[in-house]
Design a protein around this motif. Structure first.
Motif, short mmCIF file in Angstrom:
data_model
loop_
_atom_site.label_atom_id
_atom_site.label_comp_id
_atom_site.label_asym_id
_atom_site.label_seq_id
_atom_site.Cartn_x
_atom_site.Cartn_y
_atom_site.Cartn_z
N TYR A 1 38.38 46.29 71.68
CA TYR A 1 39.33 47.22 71.05
C TYR A 1 40.71 47.04 71.71
CZ TYR A 1 35.05 49.54 69.48
OH TYR A 1 33.82 49.81 68.93
N PHE A 2 41.76 47.22 70.94
CA PHE A 2 43.12 47.26 71.48
C PHE A 2 44.04 47.92 70.48
CE2 PHE A 2 42.47 43.08 69.55
CZ PHE A 2 43.59 42.91 68.72
N LEU A 3 45.28 48.15 70.87
CA LEU A 3 46.27 48.76 69.99
C LEU A 3 47.13 47.68 69.34
CD1 LEU A 3 47.45 51.73 72.27
CD2 LEU A 3 45.67 51.75 70.51
N ASP A 4 47.39 47.84 68.05
CA ASP A 4 48.23 46.86 67.36
C ASP A 4 49.71 47.23 67.52
OD1 ASP A 4 48.73 48.92 65.57
OD2 ASP A 4 47.64 48.00 63.89
N SER A 5 50.58 46.53 66.81
CA SER A 5 52.02 46.75 66.95
C SER A 5 52.46 48.14 66.48
CB SER A 5 52.79 45.68 66.17
OG SER A 5 52.44 45.72 64.79
N ARG B 1 39.95 46.63 66.21
CA ARG B 1 38.82 46.04 66.91
C ARG B 1 38.50 44.67 66.34
NH1 ARG B 1 34.08 50.16 64.65
NH2 ARG B 1 33.89 49.25 62.56
N MET B 2 37.78 43.87 67.15
CA MET B 2 37.30 42.58 66.71
C MET B 2 35.95 42.31 67.37
SD MET B 2 40.06 40.20 68.75
CE MET B 2 39.33 38.70 68.14
N GLY C 1 41.07 37.63 64.31
CA GLY C 1 41.41 38.69 63.37
C GLY C 1 40.89 40.03 63.82
N ALA C 2 41.71 41.06 63.74
CA ALA C 2 41.32 42.41 64.13
C ALA C 2 41.54 43.34 62.95
CB ALA C 2 42.15 42.88 65.32
N VAL C 3 40.68 44.36 62.84
CA VAL C 3 40.79 45.33 61.76
C VAL C 3 40.88 46.72 62.37
CG1 VAL C 3 39.56 43.88 60.12
CG2 VAL C 3 38.29 45.54 61.50
N ALA C 4 41.51 47.63 61.65
CA ALA C 4 41.63 49.01 62.12
C ALA C 4 40.26 49.67 62.18
CB ALA C 4 42.57 49.79 61.21
N VAL C 5 40.04 50.49 63.19
CA VAL C 5 38.78 51.22 63.28
C VAL C 5 38.77 52.31 62.21
CG1 VAL C 5 38.59 50.79 65.75
CG2 VAL C 5 39.65 52.92 64.95
N PRO C 6 37.60 52.73 61.76
CA PRO C 6 37.54 53.87 60.84
C PRO C 6 38.03 55.14 61.54
CG PRO C 6 35.45 52.65 60.89
CD PRO C 6 36.27 52.15 62.03
N ALA D 1 33.71 55.23 73.69
CA ALA D 1 32.45 55.63 74.31
C ALA D 1 31.45 54.47 74.32
CB ALA D 1 31.86 56.84 73.59
N ARG D 2 30.49 54.54 75.20
CA ARG D 2 29.54 53.44 75.38
C ARG D 2 28.73 53.16 74.12
NH1 ARG D 2 30.16 50.50 80.28
NH2 ARG D 2 31.43 51.87 81.59
N ASP D 3 28.50 54.19 73.29
CA ASP D 3 27.74 53.97 72.05
C ASP D 3 28.65 53.51 70.91
OD1 ASP D 3 29.12 56.26 71.33
OD2 ASP D 3 27.34 57.53 71.20
N GLU D 4 29.94 53.40 71.16
CA GLU D 4 30.95 52.93 70.21
C GLU D 4 31.02 53.79 68.94
OE1 GLU D 4 31.72 48.67 70.02
OE2 GLU D 4 29.98 48.31 71.31
#
Length: 612
Positions: free
Chosen positions: A339-343, A349-350, A358-363, A379-382
């Motif tokens: 996971y990371f933050l985009d611009s 996430r990827m 390629g990364a897509v926005a999390v729901p 969280a550990r369970d994502e």
């Protein structure tokens, strides 16, 4: 010997050496040393291949007192299991009272030796005292726990000449052993032994959570049996208050057992004494799980562990799958996403199982950009994420589901600037959320039960400075803190203790210890194993570098990560199969696959994290 001090002639010990074909190195105790005044270093044996074993030579007939001291110190660096050769340099009385296993003192170089008082080996001399000196690096105590140390080492040994034989022997000496850093690295290896967190179970599964307890064992002296004995004897003093062992008190190896090793099916059978004879099946499985986790850390080819009673009867056995079903261990839990933050400061996430970029926005709200974020933790369970807003003021927790809602902030800082507000948050395996408020007027470390409970102030009585960064271990028993004081940022690891006062729970972080002694500035850090962290920082007068450190302050074997400049953040998983990821000022989000070089992922990104 190491380089002589100014004003002395260089003299080297005589060594008898057998190479390669027999894989043995013999250390002769016949070094010639100046009799008085001049300081001399005891040479650390060059680090050998792991297949080379080093044995000491006994004292030679009519050896001088300096040769006796030199020979004894070299014998301490050998692979003699019980230091029997070293004892031959002692008088009978001293040999009986000397306890080499009580402590190992590690010096930057081998100890320097100086005769004190009247010159040694004069015709009329029958006793002499030698001063051993050096710069301390670390100690290893009787429980095999490593601790960084510094300052001067100054101890004396006293020798007498036997009236009948005319031979010099040591009759008074410090307890334990002393050796140089290179000899320590050759002779000892770090091993994680495993216990269970006393107050933590993993999320919804309720499994006990395994906690790594690193110790150092002598690497060529039956290390399997050593580490099993260490595990059965209980956790180290520092970790003991927050873990439990499934082995009944007093459990030990069956009398006379040694030479434990995997059989041709990669199974290790461990015979126990009578104290373990009346246990149920579930408890036996937990015991075998502790052993398997521990032995696989020492010898990864071990596939299973079997416990045997004092009468030789089979008690239980576990393989890797059964052990992982019995206890939760962070290093076996491969994260699904990075996971990371985009611009636009949205959470994206990827997949970790791939080489794509390629990364897509999390729901949910964090992916939609409802609130621009500065830092995040998943969280550990994502299933849940926590995020700190761009100004560092507010902490939000939300579901990573398409129908998730943001709700109100669960914590707000009133610091004057973004850098005086909230740190990046961090999750443990039980689902608790940790974060620090850097507000100089009200600095606090908080924990939020399950991420939604009332923020509870964590007591850190030994804290001397302000917390700049927080990473809780998955096991919930340990926490890593970057602490700033007087412009320096240092990394400490503390023990998390939970107690109850009436209906109220109290949480404390106790016995902070440095994980990066000598560092002046720690820029970023992340857990990178059950007892290992990856740290970006620099030492005084040095340049920024990325390296691995153990929680006890030792340096693990193996290479450091490839060099990378301008690192602002770093992310690692306890599962070492997952690439290291960093935020580089020059290249954006980059990752480091095992055995490869840094690869660019995306230029406009920040704050990379794995779950945790």
């Amino acid at each position: 010997m190491g380089a002589d001090r100014e004003g002395g002639a260089r003299r080297r010990p005589v060594r008898a050496v057998a190479y390669a074909a027999c894989g043995v190195v013999l250390l002769a105790g016949c070094a010639s040393m100046p009799d008085s005044g001049d300081l001399r270093d005891v040479e650390s044996t060059p680090r050998q291949d792991t297949q080379v074993r080093v044995f000491a030579m006994p004292p030679q007939q009519d050896a001088s007192s300096t040769e006796i001291v030199q020979g004894f110190l070299e014998a301490l660096t050998s692979d003699d299991p019980h230091y029997d050769t070293a004892r031959k340099y002692l008088t009978t009385a001293a040999a009986k009272t000397w306890r080499p296993e009580s402590q190992a003192t590690v010096l930057a170089n081998g100890p320097s030796i100086q005769a004190t008082g009247r010159p040694a080996d004069q015709d009329d001399a029958d006793s002499v005292t030698y001063l051993l000196q050096g710069s301390r690096v670390a100690t290893v105590d009787a429980a095999q726990a490593y601790a960084p140390s510094d300052g001067a080492y100054r101890k004396t040994v006293h020798l007498t000449k036997d009236a009948k034989s005319g031979q010099w022997r040591i009759d008074a000496l410090p307890q334990g052993v002393v050796l140089g850093k290179s000899d320590f690295q050759r002779n000892y290896t770090s091993v994680d032994k495993y216990y269970f967190a006393s107050d933590t179970s993993a999320g919804e599964t309720g499994q006990p959570v395994a906690v790594a307890d690193p110790v150092f064992v002598r690497s060529t002296v039956d290390p399997t049996t050593q580490v099993v004995r260490s595990l059965l004897s209980g956790p180290t003093t520092w970790l003991g208050p927050v873990v439990r062992s499934s082995f009944p008190t007093g459990t030990a190896l069956k009398k006379g057992v040694s030479g434990l090793a995997p059989d041709d099916q990669n199974r290790v059978t461990v015979p126990l004494n009578v104290r373990a004879s009346r246990i149920g099946a579930a408890k036996c499985t937990e015991m075998a799980t502790q052993l398997l986790f521990t032995l696989r850390n020492l010898t990864p080819t071990v596939d299973s562990v079997a416990l045997q009673s004092v009468t030789g009867a089979h008690m239980c056995d576990v393989d890797e799958d059964q052990a992982e079903a019995t206890a939760w261990r962070a290093s076996t839990k491969r994260p699904e996403y990075l996971y990371f933050l985009d611009s636009k400061h949205r959470l994206v996430r990827m997949p970790t199982a791939g080489t794509g970029t390629g990364a897509v926005a999390v729901p949910g709200p964090f992916g939609a950009g409802t609130r621009p974020l500065r830092s995040v933790a998943v969280a550990r369970d994502e299933r849940t994420a926590a995020g700190v807003t761009g100004d560092g003021r507010d902490l939000y927790v939300t579901s990573l589901a398409s129908d998730g809602s943001l709700g109100g902030a669960v914590l707000t800082s009133h610091g004057a600037t973004a850098d005086d507000r909230l740190t990046a948050p961090s999750w443990d395996a039980r689902g608790d959320l940790w974060v620090a408020d850097r507000d100089p007027g009200k600095p606090r470390l908080y924990v939020l039960a399950k991420g939604v409970g009332q923020p509870l102030t964590v007591q850190v009585p030994e804290l001397n400075g302000r917390i700049k960064d927080v990473r809780v271990a998955a096991d919930g028993a340990r926490i890593a803190l970057v602490v700033e004081k007087d412009g320096e940022q240092s990394l400490y690891v503390g023990r998390i203790e939970r107690t109850k006062s009436g209906d109220q729970q109290e949480v404390s972080v106790l016995e902070l210890r440095s994980a990066t002694p000598g560092s002046e500035e720690v820029t970023a850090m992340s857990w990178a194993g059950d007892s290992r962290l990856v740290v970006v920082g620099r030492e005084q007068g040095g340049v920024q570098q990325t390296r691995y450190v153990q929680v006890d302050g030792s340096t693990p074997d193996g290479p450091a990560p490839a060099a990378l400049t301008g690192v602002r953040a770093i992310a690692a998983s306890e599962d070492d199969r997952v690439p290291l990821v960093a935020d580089s000022q020059d290249d954006g989000i980059v990752r480091l696959p095992t055995g490869d070089q840094w690869q660019k992922v995306i230029k406009d990104g920040s704050a990379p994290v794995y779950p945790g």
